[in-house]
Design a protein around this motif. Structure first.
Motif, PDB file in Angstrom:
ATOM      1  N   ASP A   1     -27.664   6.045  27.976  1.00  0.00           N
ATOM      2  CA  ASP A   1     -28.724   6.831  28.606  1.00  0.00           C
ATOM      3  C   ASP A   1     -29.875   7.081  27.633  1.00  0.00           C
ATOM      4  OD1 ASP A   1     -27.207   6.920  30.913  1.00  0.00           O
ATOM      5  OD2 ASP A   1     -26.629   9.030  30.692  1.00  0.00           O
ATOM      6  N   GLY A   2     -29.547   7.387  26.389  1.00  0.00           N
ATOM      7  CA  GLY A   2     -30.579   7.635  25.391  1.00  0.00           C
ATOM      8  C   GLY A   2     -31.441   6.416  25.138  1.00  0.00           C
ATOM      9  N   LEU A   3     -30.807   5.248  25.021  1.00  0.00           N
ATOM     10  CA  LEU A   3     -31.573   4.015  24.809  1.00  0.00           C
ATOM     11  C   LEU A   3     -32.379   3.656  26.050  1.00  0.00           C
ATOM     12  CD1 LEU A   3     -28.966   1.874  22.829  1.00  0.00           C
ATOM     13  CD2 LEU A   3     -31.026   2.978  21.929  1.00  0.00           C
ATOM     14  N   SER A   4     -31.823   3.946  27.216  1.00  0.00           N
ATOM     15  CA  SER A   4     -32.540   3.656  28.468  1.00  0.00           C
ATOM     16  C   SER A   4     -33.815   4.472  28.592  1.00  0.00           C
ATOM     17  CB  SER A   4     -31.651   3.962  29.676  1.00  0.00           C
ATOM     18  OG  SER A   4     -30.534   3.132  29.697  1.00  0.00           O
ATOM     19  N   ASN A   5     -33.834   5.633  27.988  1.00  0.00           N
ATOM     20  CA  ASN A   5     -34.997   6.513  28.073  1.00  0.00           C
ATOM     21  C   ASN A   5     -36.110   6.137  27.107  1.00  0.00           C
ATOM     22  OD1 ASN A   5     -33.960   8.110  30.138  1.00  0.00           O
ATOM     23  ND2 ASN A   5     -32.857   9.405  28.707  1.00  0.00           N
ATOM     24  N   ILE A   6     -35.843   5.214  26.200  1.00  0.00           N
ATOM     25  CA  ILE A   6     -36.869   4.781  25.252  1.00  0.00           C
ATOM     26  C   ILE A   6     -37.812   3.820  25.965  1.00  0.00           C
ATOM     27  CG2 ILE A   6     -37.309   3.520  23.114  1.00  0.00           C
ATOM     28  CD1 ILE A   6     -34.629   4.602  22.093  1.00  0.00           C
ATOM     29  N   LYS A   7     -39.084   4.154  25.952  1.00  0.00           N
ATOM     30  CA  LYS A   7     -40.053   3.382  26.720  1.00  0.00           C
ATOM     31  C   LYS A   7     -40.998   2.546  25.863  1.00  0.00           C
ATOM     32  CE  LYS A   7     -38.477   5.225  30.457  1.00  0.00           C
ATOM     33  NZ  LYS A   7     -37.296   4.619  30.981  1.00  0.00           N
ATOM     34  N   GLU A   8     -41.096   2.839  24.586  1.00  0.00           N
ATOM     35  CA  GLU A   8     -42.064   2.160  23.731  1.00  0.00           C
ATOM     36  C   GLU A   8     -41.378   1.509  22.538  1.00  0.00           C
ATOM     37  OE1 GLU A   8     -45.318   1.891  24.419  1.00  0.00           O
ATOM     38  OE2 GLU A   8     -45.000   3.039  26.254  1.00  0.00           O
ATOM     39  N   PRO A   9     -41.866   0.346  22.122  1.00  0.00           N
ATOM     40  CA  PRO A   9     -41.286  -0.326  20.952  1.00  0.00           C
ATOM     41  C   PRO A   9     -41.321   0.538  19.693  1.00  0.00           C
ATOM     42  CG  PRO A   9     -42.805  -1.786  22.077  1.00  0.00           C
ATOM     43  CD  PRO A   9     -42.926  -0.450  22.726  1.00  0.00           C
ATOM     44  N   ASP A  10     -42.363   1.354  19.549  1.00  0.00           N
ATOM     45  CA  ASP A  10     -42.443   2.211  18.360  1.00  0.00           C
ATOM     46  C   ASP A  10     -41.287   3.209  18.319  1.00  0.00           C
ATOM     47  OD1 ASP A  10     -44.698   0.919  17.526  1.00  0.00           O
ATOM     48  OD2 ASP A  10     -46.088   2.474  18.221  1.00  0.00           O
ATOM     49  N   GLN A  11     -40.831   3.661  19.493  1.00  0.00           N
ATOM     50  CA  GLN A  11     -39.701   4.580  19.546  1.00  0.00           C
ATOM     51  C   GLN A  11     -38.409   3.881  19.127  1.00  0.00           C
ATOM     52  OE1 GLN A  11     -40.276   5.708  23.661  1.00  0.00           O
ATOM     53  NE2 GLN A  11     -40.947   7.761  23.054  1.00  0.00           N
ATOM     54  N   VAL A  12     -38.252   2.621  19.536  1.00  0.00           N
ATOM     55  CA  VAL A  12     -37.083   1.838  19.128  1.00  0.00           C
ATOM     56  C   VAL A  12     -37.108   1.670  17.617  1.00  0.00           C
ATOM     57  CG1 VAL A  12     -35.907  -0.393  19.277  1.00  0.00           C
ATOM     58  CG2 VAL A  12     -36.933   0.610  21.326  1.00  0.00           C
ATOM     59  N   ASN A  13     -38.269   1.297  17.098  1.00  0.00           N
ATOM     60  CA  ASN A  13     -38.433   1.108  15.660  1.00  0.00           C
ATOM     61  C   ASN A  13     -38.103   2.397  14.910  1.00  0.00           C
ATOM     62  OD1 ASN A  13     -39.095  -0.238  13.281  1.00  0.00           O
ATOM     63  ND2 ASN A  13     -41.243   0.364  13.418  1.00  0.00           N
ATOM     64  N   SER A  14     -38.650   3.497  15.369  1.00  0.00           N
ATOM     65  CA  SER A  14     -38.410   4.794  14.740  1.00  0.00           C
ATOM     66  C   SER A  14     -36.932   5.164  14.769  1.00  0.00           C
ATOM     67  CB  SER A  14     -39.242   5.867  15.454  1.00  0.00           C
ATOM     68  OG  SER A  14     -38.905   7.145  14.988  1.00  0.00           O
ATOM     69  N   LEU A  15     -36.306   4.947  15.899  1.00  0.00           N
ATOM     70  CA  LEU A  15     -34.881   5.256  16.039  1.00  0.00           C
ATOM     71  C   LEU A  15     -34.056   4.500  15.017  1.00  0.00           C
ATOM     72  CD1 LEU A  15     -32.404   6.404  17.644  1.00  0.00           C
ATOM     73  CD2 LEU A  15     -32.530   4.311  18.985  1.00  0.00           C
ATOM     74  N   PHE A  16     -34.220   3.185  14.973  1.00  0.00           N
ATOM     75  CA  PHE A  16     -33.371   2.391  14.102  1.00  0.00           C
ATOM     76  C   PHE A  16     -33.763   2.501  12.632  1.00  0.00           C
ATOM     77  CE2 PHE A  16     -32.262   0.486  18.220  1.00  0.00           C
ATOM     78  CZ  PHE A  16     -30.906   0.790  18.172  1.00  0.00           C
ATOM     79  N   GLU A  17     -35.011   2.749  12.346  1.00  0.00           N
ATOM     80  CA  GLU A  17     -35.410   3.019  10.957  1.00  0.00           C
ATOM     81  C   GLU A  17     -34.749   4.304  10.469  1.00  0.00           C
ATOM     82  OE1 GLU A  17     -37.162   1.499   8.495  1.00  0.00           O
ATOM     83  OE2 GLU A  17     -37.263  -0.272   9.759  1.00  0.00           O
ATOM     84  N   SER A  18     -34.727   5.328  11.304  1.00  0.00           N
ATOM     85  CA  SER A  18     -34.142   6.608  10.887  1.00  0.00           C
ATOM     86  C   SER A  18     -32.636   6.491  10.681  1.00  0.00           C
ATOM     87  CB  SER A  18     -34.470   7.718  11.885  1.00  0.00           C
ATOM     88  OG  SER A  18     -33.836   7.519  13.118  1.00  0.00           O
ATOM     89  N   VAL A  19     -31.945   5.748  11.536  1.00  0.00           N
ATOM     90  CA  VAL A  19     -30.495   5.639  11.337  1.00  0.00           C
ATOM     91  C   VAL A  19     -30.167   4.749  10.152  1.00  0.00           C
ATOM     92  CG1 VAL A  19     -29.873   6.185  13.715  1.00  0.00           C
ATOM     93  CG2 VAL A  19     -30.151   3.808  13.072  1.00  0.00           C
ATOM     94  N   ARG A  20     -30.984   3.741   9.911  1.00  0.00           N
ATOM     95  CA  ARG A  20     -30.734   2.868   8.756  1.00  0.00           C
ATOM     96  C   ARG A  20     -30.998   3.590   7.445  1.00  0.00           C
ATOM     97  NH1 ARG A  20     -32.459  -3.235   9.769  1.00  0.00           N
ATOM     98  NH2 ARG A  20     -30.740  -3.538   8.358  1.00  0.00           N
ATOM     99  N   SER A  21     -31.928   4.525   7.452  1.00  0.00           N
ATOM    100  CA  SER A  21     -32.280   5.233   6.221  1.00  0.00           C
ATOM    101  C   SER A  21     -31.452   6.501   6.023  1.00  0.00           C
ATOM    102  CB  SER A  21     -33.770   5.575   6.224  1.00  0.00           C
ATOM    103  OG  SER A  21     -34.047   6.529   7.238  1.00  0.00           O
TER     104      SER A  21
END
Length: 179
Positions: A41-61
């Motif tokens: 559900d959380g991933l489904s709510n992401i509408k912009e590529p920048d949000q995907v980038n931000s999400l995975f950058e934050s978890v990787r860091s």
């Protein structure tokens, strides 16, 4: 695709859920499935590529807790298991904190650890967004929203997923990841 996600959750939720005396054994599987639902559900709510980038950058860091999407997934998961299974608030919060960011980090790393080497992040994102973000993170899918598939492919390159150095993330990169 969703089975792969559930398997990843099960691999990483053993201690937090199954070995947790605060979670009745009859609810172990349902709690894991609730984690899957919260992530999907959380991933489904992401509408912009920048949000995907931000999400995975934050978890990787290691900064997942500061990302709004991760916070929402964690809070939803925690609240749902409290409501559905009667798990107390502090236990639910600790379970959510032990599963959601860890699973997202493994997804961001394309499952390079923990036996989840077959995880297809691009395929999952593509299925959740109706192909809007591209089925294989390959950069060839465009949409009425301005070529988000291409943007996601280039974001994958920025996240270190471009293993062949050609500026996009596609099947060639996947085959190189697991050699």
């Amino acid at each position: 695709m969703f089975d792969e996600l559930l398997n990843l959750i099960k691999q990483n939720g053993q201690q937090a859920v199954v070995e947790n005396n605060e979670v009745p054994n009859e609810h172990n599987e349902a709690v894991m499935q609730e984690a899957q639902t919260s992530i999907v559900d959380g991933l489904s709510n992401i509408k912009e590529p920048d949000q995907v980038n931000s999400l995975f950058e934050s978890v990787r860091s290691g900064q997942a807790e500061s990302n709004p999407a991760v916070q929402q997934m964690t809070n939803n998961f925690s609240g749902n298991i409290m409501q559905k299974f009667g798990i107390n608030g502090s236990t639910a919060a600790s379970i959510a904190a032990a599963i959601i960011p860890v699973v997202l980090a493994k997804m961001a790393n394309r499952g390079g650890q923990g036996g989840a080497s077959g995880f297809d992040l691009g395929g999952l994102l593509g299925s959740l967004t109706g192909g809007k973000f591209g089925g294989g993170m390959g950069g060839t899918t465009t949409s009425s929203s301005g070529g988000l598939g291409g943007n996601l492919g280039s974001m994958g390159a920025k996240l270190g997923l471009d293993k062949d150095g050609d500026g996009d993330v596609d099947l060639n990169d996947l085959t190189k990841m697991f050699k």
